[in-house]
Design an enzyme around this catalytic site. Structure first.
Site, PDB file in Angstrom:
ATOM      1  CD  GLU A  40      -2.502   1.423   2.634  1.00 59.41           C
ATOM      2  OE1 GLU A  40      -2.828   2.569   2.996  1.00 59.41           O
ATOM      3  OE2 GLU A  40      -2.742   0.398   3.302  1.00 59.41           O
ATOM      4  NE  ARG A  44      -0.494   8.739   5.079  1.00 60.10           N
ATOM      5  CZ  ARG A  44      -0.375   8.147   6.265  1.00 60.10           C
ATOM      6  NH1 ARG A  44       0.668   8.410   7.019  1.00 60.10           N
ATOM      7  NH2 ARG A  44      -1.300   7.297   6.684  1.00 60.10           N
ATOM      8  CE  LYS A 127      -7.161   2.705   6.671  1.00 62.36           C
ATOM      9  NZ  LYS A 127      -6.018   3.537   6.207  1.00 62.36           N
TER      10      LYS A 127
END
Length: 209
Positions: A40, A44, A127
């Site tokens: 993943e 960012r 999640k």
């Protein structure tokens, strides 16, 4: 791929905040070679989408984009080659966009209300985020009780030491781990950490491409 296939492909998903410290393809080869196929890349940093593109070319890697907040980021992630997306929370516009695109989708939840909204939107895989700050294992166990069909990928604050206990929970299919790749770690150190993580729980991977 379905989100179930993604979640079942490895017990731990490395959560990667990319910088220029490591070449993305080399990092992906290190992690995949150690037994962690699902990667993943969080959106960012300015390097994130380029990293997704490079990692997606590595044989055996199942690369996704994390910290996806809206439909525009979803589109960019797909264009870069992401096979799944992860969101920190649950929003109806992003959920509907993900469903329309056909991409595997894992939104974040922290409360019973979040889960109920997700179920209303046709979801059952989430999640649990931020896992430790949201109450840790006691909170997850409490949520798993009334939502027996739901499966989770807890992420946030989980460490190498606490990971096996999280993975022992029946409602937990996999976990997200940021401890695997930290600033200053060499590729050798990352590979060693990934091999330990891959051994937390054996998984059949036949048929996952």
């Amino acid at each position: 791929m379905t989100i179930d296939e993604v979640m079942q492909a490895a017990p731990v998903i490395p959560v990667l905040v990319m910088s220029s410290e490591h070449d993305p393809a080399e990092l992906a080869r290190t992690l995949v070679g150690a037994g962690l196929r699902v990667l993943e890349v969080t959106l960012r940093t300015p390097d994130a989408l380029d990293a997704v593109r490079a990692m997606a070319e590595v044989p055996g890697a199942i690369v996704g984009a994390g910290t996806v907040l809206n439909e525009r980021q979803l589109e960019h992630a797909q264009e870069a080659g992401a096979r799944f997306i992860v969101a920190p929370g649950l929003s109806e516009p992003l959920t509907r966009a993900a469903a329309a695109s056909g991409i595997a989708y894992l939104p974040g939840v922290a409360t019973a209300g979040d889960i109920m909204r997700g179920l209303d939107l046709g979801l059952s895989r989430f999640k649990f985020f931020p896992a430790e700050a949201s109450g840790g294992l006691p909170a997850l166990r409490a949520l798993a009780g009334p939502f027996g069909e739901v499966r989770f990928c807890p992420t946030g604050g989980i460490t190498e030491a606490s990971a096996p206990e999280w993975l022992a929970e029946p409602a937990v299919t996999c976990i997200g781990g940021s401890w695997l790749v930290k600033k200053g770690m060499s590729l050798e150190e990352i590979g060693e950490a990934a091999r330990r993580a891959a051994a937390f729980r054996g998984r059949a991977q036949a048929g996952i491409n």
